[in-house]
Design a protein around this motif. Structure first.
Motif, PDB file in Angstrom:
ATOM      1  N   PHE A  73       3.014  46.198  39.378  1.00 50.33           N
ATOM      2  CA  PHE A  73       4.232  46.827  39.881  1.00 50.33           C
ATOM      3  C   PHE A  73       5.423  45.980  39.461  1.00 50.33           C
ATOM      4  CE2 PHE A  73       7.464  48.455  42.643  1.00 50.33           C
ATOM      5  CZ  PHE A  73       7.128  49.794  42.793  1.00 50.33           C
ATOM      6  N   CYS A  75       9.107  44.152  39.134  1.00 55.22           N
ATOM      7  CA  CYS A  75       9.995  43.504  40.097  1.00 55.22           C
ATOM      8  C   CYS A  75      11.322  43.143  39.435  1.00 55.22           C
ATOM      9  CB  CYS A  75       9.349  42.225  40.644  1.00 55.22           C
ATOM     10  SG  CYS A  75       7.763  42.504  41.469  1.00 55.22           S
ATOM     11  N   ARG A  80      11.183  40.452  43.381  1.00 54.85           N
ATOM     12  CA  ARG A  80      11.172  41.452  44.441  1.00 54.85           C
ATOM     13  C   ARG A  80      10.863  42.823  43.832  1.00 54.85           C
ATOM     14  NH1 ARG A  80      17.015  39.601  46.663  1.00 54.85           N
ATOM     15  NH2 ARG A  80      17.392  40.207  44.484  1.00 54.85           N
ATOM     16  N   PRO A  81       9.933  43.589  44.419  1.00 54.45           N
ATOM     17  CA  PRO A  81       9.524  44.884  43.851  1.00 54.45           C
ATOM     18  C   PRO A  81      10.698  45.839  43.681  1.00 54.45           C
ATOM     19  CG  PRO A  81       8.023  44.212  45.595  1.00 54.45           C
ATOM     20  CD  PRO A  81       9.195  43.269  45.650  1.00 54.45           C
ATOM     21  N   THR A  83      11.534  48.795  44.391  1.00 54.26           N
ATOM     22  CA  THR A  83      11.146  49.921  45.246  1.00 54.26           C
ATOM     23  C   THR A  83      12.038  51.142  45.060  1.00 54.26           C
ATOM     24  OG1 THR A  83      12.472  48.937  47.018  1.00 54.26           O
ATOM     25  CG2 THR A  83      10.116  48.434  47.003  1.00 54.26           C
ATOM     26  N   ALA A  84      13.221  50.934  44.460  1.00 51.89           N
ATOM     27  CA  ALA A  84      14.133  52.054  44.269  1.00 51.89           C
ATOM     28  C   ALA A  84      13.553  53.105  43.332  1.00 51.89           C
ATOM     29  CB  ALA A  84      15.464  51.550  43.713  1.00 51.89           C
ATOM     30  N   GLY A  86      10.026  53.090  42.741  1.00 52.10           N
ATOM     31  CA  GLY A  86       8.618  53.237  43.094  1.00 52.10           C
ATOM     32  C   GLY A  86       8.373  54.517  43.871  1.00 52.10           C
ATOM     33  N   ASN A  87       7.472  55.319  43.403  1.00 49.33           N
ATOM     34  CA  ASN A  87       7.186  56.590  44.051  1.00 49.33           C
ATOM     35  C   ASN A  87       5.797  56.572  44.664  1.00 49.33           C
ATOM     36  OD1 ASN A  87       7.373  59.196  44.909  1.00 49.33           O
ATOM     37  ND2 ASN A  87       7.208  60.137  42.896  1.00 49.33           N
ATOM     38  N   SER A  89       1.632  54.532  43.935  1.00 50.27           N
ATOM     39  CA  SER A  89       0.770  53.682  43.122  1.00 50.27           C
ATOM     40  C   SER A  89      -0.665  54.134  43.285  1.00 50.27           C
ATOM     41  CB  SER A  89       0.909  52.213  43.540  1.00 50.27           C
ATOM     42  OG  SER A  89       2.205  51.726  43.255  1.00 50.27           O
ATOM     43  N   HIS A 102       1.076  53.477  38.267  1.00 52.86           N
ATOM     44  CA  HIS A 102       2.177  53.755  39.188  1.00 52.86           C
ATOM     45  C   HIS A 102       2.942  54.992  38.735  1.00 52.86           C
ATOM     46  CE1 HIS A 102       1.340  49.667  40.521  1.00 52.86           C
ATOM     47  NE2 HIS A 102       1.530  49.261  39.271  1.00 52.86           N
ATOM     48  N   PHE A 104       6.823  56.578  38.863  1.00 53.11           N
ATOM     49  CA  PHE A 104       8.215  56.204  39.106  1.00 53.11           C
ATOM     50  C   PHE A 104       9.115  57.439  39.149  1.00 53.11           C
ATOM     51  CE2 PHE A 104       7.438  51.957  36.706  1.00 53.11           C
ATOM     52  CZ  PHE A 104       6.781  51.449  37.815  1.00 53.11           C
TER      53      PHE A 104
END
Length: 393
Positions: A73, A75, A80-81, A83-84, A86-87, A89, A102, A104
């Motif tokens: 994933f 970062c 830091r991941p 996450t904005a 990340g949909n 995984s 993953h 997105f």
């Protein structure tokens, strides 16, 4: 993987031209070598995968703003991941050994990406920007060699034409077949130049063995071991140029009455032999088959301790043949036009130039280069550095 470089859809072609490592696999657009940062702040390389509506040749807008990703994933530069984007995984098999980890989602403000170039470069930038903060110069534009495609004559993708925006011009040279009679000094350079064009098949016709003196008048450098093999010239060159071009067809024989059939069905024939006594039957056969051909030759003499002479290029096309016979533009008798050159002197630069003049003339005939003279006969004189054009169409 299946792309067609001659009429490839423009959004995918643009990705290739810009140096992205993309391919079409299992109906999906795949971008490899995308740098990203993992949780340990290490720069890794991953794979972006997108659906691809339309076809290889026909462009269609993206059917979704989402993509898949294969790798850890991603970062930011601090680990830091992201996450904005990340949909979800979950490991998923696209096809064969192509798997993703993953899903997105980064929706543009307009609501939809214009094309797959915008879509894929947007995601690549999101991932590579943190990587570039850690590893200077990290980019998804790897510039790596991309394997060629099902209907391409090349072993790997020709991205130079697209990068220069002359793909349509290059495609004028995409013809079925070109034959080269004689793989001596000039003929070998003709092969070197023609092998870099999208001709589907290049037929090599020569019965000689590749020997030591040939190595000094041929393109590239042959090893001692290659000379020891004593291969036929056509087989020697087929081994070399098949690394680049798929359609190299060797014919280890001389042209005579029994082998004239090898000259059938070509879009162009280059005649690069010194055996003037067999040229007449070659000419008559090509004329009867309505095949255009280019005959090359040179005459070299020693004068006052230096070499001088001329390089000749004679073109014959269905619309203009008479000059070959009426003005005797091609030597047809033994001993004509040979002189010092017939003793295998090493003037590879003249061989290359003779081949250049012939190949440039061929490319002009088919519209790759502009042709204002339309000459069917030209002579280059060495000592005066002059080119004389005659027999204009």
């Amino acid at each position: 993987m299946s792309l067609r470089p001659t009429n490839l859809r423009s959004d995918v072609a643009r990705l290739l031209d810009d140096g992205y490592e993309v391919s079409i696999e299992y109906g999906h657009l795949v971008m490899r070598g995308v740098p990203y940062v993992n949780a340990s702040r290490q720069v890794k390389r991953g794979i972006l995968v997108s659906t691809l509506p339309g076809s290889i040749t026909e462009q269609a807008a993206p059917d979704t703003h989402q993509v898949w990703f294969s790798g850890e994933f991603p970062c930011d530069a601090k680990g830091r991941p992201l996450t904005a984007i990340g949909n979800a995984s979950q490991r998923h098999v696209i096809g064969g050994d192509l798997t993703v980890d993953h899903h997105f989602s980064s929706k543009p403000k307009t609501g939809q990406y214009r094309d797959h170039f915008e879509k894929m470069t947007t995601y690549a930038t999101i991932l590579e920007s943190p990587a570039a903060a850690i590893e200077l110069g990290a980019t998804a534009r790897t510039g790596r060699v991309i394997a060629s495609y099902d209907d391409s004559p090349f072993q790997y993708f020709d991205n130079a034409s697209g990068r220069a925006s002359i793909t349509a011009i290059t495609n004028k040279l995409r013809m079925k077949s070109v034959a080269i009679i004689g793989l001596g000094g000039t003929g070998s350079y003709v092969l070197d130049f023609v092998a870099k064009t999208p001709v589907e098949e290049i037929h090599l016709i020569d019965g000689d063995v590749f020997e030591q003196h040939n190595a000094f008048r041929a393109p590239g450098a042959s090893s001692f071991g290659q000379l020891q093999q004593r291969l036929k010239k056509v087989d020697h060159y087929a081994q070399i140029y098949s690394r680049l071009h798929r359609g190299i067809v060797p014919h280890p024989c001389y042209v005579d009455e029994e082998s004239l059939e090898l000259l059938e069905g070509h879009d162009m024939v280059f005649v690069c032999i010194d055996a003037n006594e067999v040229k007449l039957q070659i000419i008559e056969f090509l004329e009867s088959a309505q095949t255009p051909f280019i005959d090359v030759g040179m005459g070299i003499d020693e004068v006052d301790g230096g070499l001088t002479g001329q390089l000749r290029t004679t073109v014959s096309t269905p619309s203009k043949r008479h000059h070959v016979h009426d003005r005797r533009r091609i030597p047809l008798m033994p001993g004509q036009g040979d002189n010092v050159y017939s003793r295998n002197i090493q003037v590879c630069e003249l061989n290359a130039m003779n081949a250049c003049l012939a190949v440039v003339r061929w490319k002009k005939m088919f519209g790759f280069y502009r042709d204002t003279e339309r000459e069917h006969f030209s002579i280059y004189t060495i000592d005066g550095n002059h080119v004389l054009n005659e027999d204009r169409a």
